[in-house]
Write an enzyme that holds these catalytic residues in place. Structure first.
Site, PDB file in Angstrom:
ATOM      1  N   GLU A 174       0.835  -1.201   0.000  1.00  0.00           N
ATOM      2  CA  GLU A 174       0.000   0.000   0.000  1.00  0.00           C
ATOM      3  C   GLU A 174       0.867   1.246   0.000  1.00  0.00           C
ATOM      4  O   GLU A 174       0.535   2.244  -0.652  1.00  0.00           O
ATOM      5  CB  GLU A 174      -0.913  -0.011   1.233  1.00  0.00           C
ATOM      6  CG  GLU A 174      -2.009   1.068   1.228  1.00  0.00           C
ATOM      7  CD  GLU A 174      -1.622   2.357   1.928  1.00  0.00           C
ATOM      8  OE1 GLU A 174      -2.448   3.287   1.970  1.00  0.00           O
ATOM      9  OE2 GLU A 174      -0.483   2.453   2.443  1.00  0.00           O
ATOM     10  N   HIS A 302       4.358   7.795   9.686  1.00  0.00           N
ATOM     11  CA  HIS A 302       5.424   7.463   8.741  1.00  0.00           C
ATOM     12  C   HIS A 302       6.821   7.706   9.319  1.00  0.00           C
ATOM     13  O   HIS A 302       7.741   8.063   8.587  1.00  0.00           O
ATOM     14  CB  HIS A 302       5.260   8.230   7.425  1.00  0.00           C
ATOM     15  CG  HIS A 302       4.238   7.633   6.510  1.00  0.00           C
ATOM     16  ND1 HIS A 302       4.014   8.101   5.247  1.00  0.00           N
ATOM     17  CD2 HIS A 302       3.374   6.594   6.683  1.00  0.00           C
ATOM     18  CE1 HIS A 302       3.054   7.390   4.657  1.00  0.00           C
ATOM     19  NE2 HIS A 302       2.653   6.467   5.531  1.00  0.00           N
ATOM     20  N   ASP A 317     -10.312   0.044  20.383  1.00  0.00           N
ATOM     21  CA  ASP A 317     -11.467  -0.698  20.896  1.00  0.00           C
ATOM     22  C   ASP A 317     -12.749  -0.271  20.179  1.00  0.00           C
ATOM     23  O   ASP A 317     -13.536  -1.119  19.719  1.00  0.00           O
ATOM     24  CB  ASP A 317     -11.585  -0.455  22.397  1.00  0.00           C
ATOM     25  CG  ASP A 317     -12.673  -1.301  23.042  1.00  0.00           C
ATOM     26  OD1 ASP A 317     -12.803  -2.486  22.697  1.00  0.00           O
ATOM     27  OD2 ASP A 317     -13.408  -0.772  23.890  1.00  0.00           O
TER      28      ASP A 317
END
Length: 339
Positions: A174, A302, A317
């Site tokens: 990706e 990054h 969560d």
């Protein structure tokens, strides 16, 4: 995750946002069934954290990253495929050739897992990219999305009692022009494109200064809204986040922003979720979600500090529950999304 601009619009209500299209409210599965209720109850951020930390250890053992191509990525593929096989899914690791700018070639693998039950002509698909940038371990970006999907997969099991097939994908490259998802979509026979009822993209779900962004149905043209039916997926995600107590914002799809791009181009209804990257949280967003106004969503985006210790466990969560609920509701629905 390729940088996403956080241009977004708040839904008017938590549980009954305005539909993005005239038929959206009719198409959304209106009643959550027993499968959805049980799955959301069982899925936890703590369970997802187990996989996130495993991917951190893999990066630490392989020069601090899980970039494609590379040994850290290969070890990540083996880990994810093993978890899914143990959970009872049919698992494959289809490969493709990755071409570098310097002319080098490398064979790399995606991971694709499918339930053994459900109609293979009605596929509910969700995916997350498995690679990191070379500069760091990629834990928020995107071990968080991978971990949420793995937690849902384990709790769901490979043979859930639902009428539709569930397919989970974990993408290579990706961070190198979305090559893994593009290669996968390009490899499918044309008849298989029509079998995918929808695609749901997970990319960065635990930013330290977390936001709650939903893509699908918002924008000025199909490249921003997604194809017809995407507003249904977006609405479902908003409803499931609302069930966790979170009011989401709608965001546009950005060109080449993440692995949703190949599915949008093929006309497949598409939705997405993310918690923010290098954009700055506004004061209104901080009031809504907590965190620091005027600070970026993920200061380690990054970089080498994108590690497990820095993630937002509450966001992980909430997103894990919302993803599980969304996948389950579509998987147990007998309605068809218009395309």
């Amino acid at each position: 995750m390729v940088h996403l601009l956080a241009a977004a619009v708040l839904f008017a209500g938590c549980t009954s946002p305005r539909p993005a299209g005239p038929d959206a409210s009719a198409q959304v599965p209106a009643v959550a069934g027993a499968f959805r209720s049980q799955l959301v109850e069982e899925v936890t951020g703590t369970g997802a954290l187990v996989h996130l930390e495993a991917l951190q250890r893999i990066a630490d053992a392989h020069d601090g990253n899980r970039a494609t191509p590379g040994p850290g990525y290969d070890a990540s593929v083996d880990y994810v495929a093993g978890v899914l096989r143990d959970a009872g899914f049919d698992v494959s690791t289809p490969s493709f050739v990755l071409h570098s700018d310097d002319g080098e070639r490398a064979t790399v693998r995606n991971v694709v897992a499918q339930t053994r039950t459900g109609d293979p002509q009605q596929v509910v698909m969700a995916g997350a990219h498995l690679d990191s940038v070379p500069e760091g371990p990629g834990i928020n970006d995107n071990a968080s999305g991978v971990a949420a999907l793995l937690e849902a997969a384990i709790r769901m099991g490979g043979s859930p009692p639902v009428p539709n097939t569930v397919r989970l994908a974990f993408w290579a490259a990706e961070e190198r022009n979305l090559d893994g998802s593009v290669a996968y979509v390009d490899s499918l026979p044309r008849s298989d494109h029509g079998a995918i009822a929808l695609y749901l993209n997970l990319d960065m779900l635990a930013s330290p200064n977390a936001g709650y962004f939903v893509q699908g149905g918002h924008g000025d043209d199909e490249s921003e809204t997604g194809p017809e039916g995407s507003e249904v997926v977006g609405r479902m995600l908003v409803e499931e986040l609302a069930a966790t107590g979170v009011t989401a914002e709608l965001a546009r799809f950005e060109n080449d922003g993440s692995d949703y791009e190949a599915f949008i181009e093929e006309g497949i209804p598409t939705g997405g979720v993310y918690s923010g990257d290098s954009g700055v949280k506004t004061s209104q967003q901080a009031e809504r979600w907590g965190g620091r106004a005027g600070a970026v969503f993920d200061p380690c985006y990054h970089t080498a500090c994108d590690r497990a210790a820095g993630i937002h466990p509450g966001a992980l969560d909430n997103f894990s529950d919302a993803i599980a609920g969304t996948v389950a509701r579509f998987a147990e629905s007998t309605e068809t999304i218009a395309r």
